[in-house]
Design an enzyme around this catalytic site. Structure first.
Site, PDB file in Angstrom:
ATOM      1  CE  LYS A   1      28.342  44.381  27.949  1.00 19.33           C
ATOM      2  NZ  LYS A   1      27.656  44.923  29.136  1.00 19.33           N
TER       3      LYS A   1
ATOM      4  CE1 TYR B   1      15.818  16.568  12.963  1.00 25.32           C
ATOM      5  CE2 TYR B   1      16.424  18.898  12.916  1.00 25.32           C
ATOM      6  CZ  TYR B   1      16.790  17.560  12.984  1.00 25.32           C
ATOM      7  OH  TYR B   1      18.102  17.220  13.064  1.00 25.32           O
TER       8      TYR B   1
ATOM      9  CG  MET C   1      23.513  22.684  15.779  1.00 24.53           C
ATOM     10  SD  MET C   1      24.171  21.237  16.610  1.00 24.53           S
ATOM     11  CE  MET C   1      24.368  21.817  18.247  1.00 24.53           C
TER      12      MET C   1
HETATM   13  C1  LIG Z   1      27.413  46.256  28.800  1.00 20.63           C
HETATM   14  C2  LIG Z   1      27.577  47.416  29.668  1.00 20.63           C
HETATM   15  C3  LIG Z   1      27.586  48.710  29.126  1.00 20.63           C
HETATM   16  C4  LIG Z   1      27.343  49.004  27.675  1.00 20.63           C
HETATM   17  O1  LIG Z   1      25.970  48.911  27.394  1.00 20.63           O
HETATM   18  P1  LIG Z   1      25.368  49.441  25.994  1.00 20.63           P
HETATM   19  O2  LIG Z   1      23.920  49.535  26.261  1.00 20.63           O
HETATM   20  O3  LIG Z   1      25.693  48.407  24.972  1.00 20.63           O
HETATM   21  O4  LIG Z   1      26.013  50.733  25.715  1.00 20.63           O
HETATM   22  C5  LIG Z   1      27.839  49.762  29.988  1.00 20.63           C
HETATM   23  N1  LIG Z   1      28.055  49.551  31.311  1.00 20.63           N
HETATM   24  C6  LIG Z   1      28.050  48.325  31.852  1.00 20.63           C
HETATM   25  C7  LIG Z   1      28.317  48.178  33.309  1.00 20.63           C
HETATM   26  C8  LIG Z   1      27.802  47.216  31.071  1.00 20.63           C
HETATM   27  O5  LIG Z   1      27.784  46.002  31.605  1.00 20.63           O
END
Ligand SMILES: *Cc1c(COP(=O)(O)O)cnc(C)c1O
Length: 384
Positions: A41, A264, A312
């Site tokens: 993800k 800044y 930025m």
């Molecule tokens: C993101 C996620 C993981 C992986 O987590 P890590 O700590 O990076 O291994 C596992 N299960 C779910 C449901 C997640 O959302």
């Protein structure tokens, strides 16, 4: 492939040999019969999901896991044959897309399952799902009670629905809470077994639990951070290698006098006459703006402090300790911690966050450069 292909001096380098090493080490740790769900993800935690997916799938992963429908579609457009689990929920109105791309959907109400079943019947397809159980995290999932078990049983009888798996997520507060969640999850298994509902893949462990608590590996683990060589575990043994580094080059040098300020609000002023180098990266590339006053980069093997407010697109460093530096010299923003570089772990400490945040906040503006045996093998530009 040449550095000119980057179009920019700031880029993120991903060592694919290290990704391969990590997934093989995880496979070795788990043995052959545990499923490994590779969590990619957030664009594989900033590393680039499309580039990493084949390395992971060819070296031990069984399944790719993402959070959102669009992340799943991106992977399926490139790799229609890799199984992809959406760990988040999807609104019923998108179930035609879930089916079109053969995504595996997480379900935590009977109503969703019934709607997905209806879409599947309409398309003459089978929908594959994982059931989510809430054992205490209180994010998603069926609560553990009689009514939920009845609903899961009803889901198992819906037409064109196959329950591939069932999972829950650990709070990771302490051993006692972990064990309570695990036992609650096992009680669901026992109840479903008694009703003759057999779900093939039961999973509870993320990276930390998968390494530290072998008894929680069950039928599979969902490994995220450890794929990338980011260690959060304490007890288990797994030799990992951080794969990501973040690099740039000096693109301007200016001489300033003692007392003159930088950036800044002049939050920093030179104590002595010095040179200031401008580096073409900033918070829009994903560098934490709250590194102000704490951040440093590696130049000629030395740590040089970022001075003044981080902008930025740019930030400035004081060259007092490295007066020989020139425009075009390389700086390492994040490295693996060796040779005086800032590891992701150290960046997380300084920015008062965790490692997953440091890497997943890296934006798509810096191109990703992939290496094998020290050679550039691929460049991903997201804007072209
Ligand atoms: C993101 C996620 C993981 C992986 O987590 P890590 O700590 O990076 O291994 C596992 N299960 C779910 C449901 C997640 O959302």
């Amino acid at each position: 492939m040449k550095h000119q292909d980057l179009l920019r001096e700031t880029y993120i380098e991903i060592n694919l040999d290290r990704i391969e090493h990590n997934i093989r080490a995880i496979r070795e740790m788990c043995g052959p019969s545990t499923n490994i769900g590779a969590v990619v993800k957030a664009d594989a935690y900033g590393h680039g999901a499309v580039a990493l997916a084949p390395v992971l799938m060819e070296n031990g992963a069984d399944l790719l896991c993402v959070a959102t429908l669009s992340e799943g579609i991106e992977l399926k457009q490139h790799f229609p044959n890799y199984p992809v689990l959406l760990m988040g929920l999807t609104r019923n109105e998108y179930f035609d897309d879930v089916l079109h791309y053969h995504l595996i959907q997480t379900i935590d109400t009977f109503e969703q399952a019934a709607a997905l079943s209806q879409s599947a019947v309409k398309h003459k397809q089978t929908a594959h799902i994982h059931i989510k159980i809430d054992t205490g995290f209180h994010r998603l999932g069926f609560l553990v009670n009689e009514e939920s078990i009845d609903q899961i049983e009803a889901i198992s009888h819906l037409p064109n629905i196959v329950i591939d798996g069932i999972f829950t997520h650990l709070v990771l507060l302490d051993n006692k809470t972990n064990e309570e969640q695990f036992q609650l999850f096992l009680s669901v298994k026992e109840t479903l077994d008694n009703r003759n509902i057999h779900i093939p893949c039961w999973h509870i462990a993320d990276s930390i639990a998968g390494v530290d608590y072998p008894q929680y590996r069950m039928d599979g683990i969902r490994a995220g951070a450890i794929l990338y060589g980011l260690k959060g575990f304490h007890k288990g043994e797994l030799e990992l290698r951080q794969a990501i580094s973040f690099k740039s080059r000096i693109n301007h040098i200016t001489h300033i006098r003692a007392g003159e300020g930088v950036s800044y609000d002049f939050t920093w002023r030179a104590e002595k006459d010095t040179q200031i180098a401008t580096l073409p990266f900033g918070y829009a590339d994903g560098y934490p703006r709250n590194m102000h006053g704490k951040g440093w980069v590696t130049l000629h093997g030395k740590r040089v402090p970022i001075v003044g407010v981080i902008c930025m697109d740019q930030c400035m460093v004081d060259l007092y300790e490295v007066p020989e530096a020139c425009v075009g010299d390389e700086v390492i923003i994040y490295g693996d911690g060796s040779a005086n570089t800032m590891s992701i772990q150290e960046a997380a400490l300084l920015a008062e966050t965790n490692k997953n945040d440091i890497v997943s906040r890296l934006t798509r503006r810096p191109p990703r450069v992939y290496t094998r045996k020290g050679e550039m093998v691929k460049v991903s530009h997201f804007f072209l």
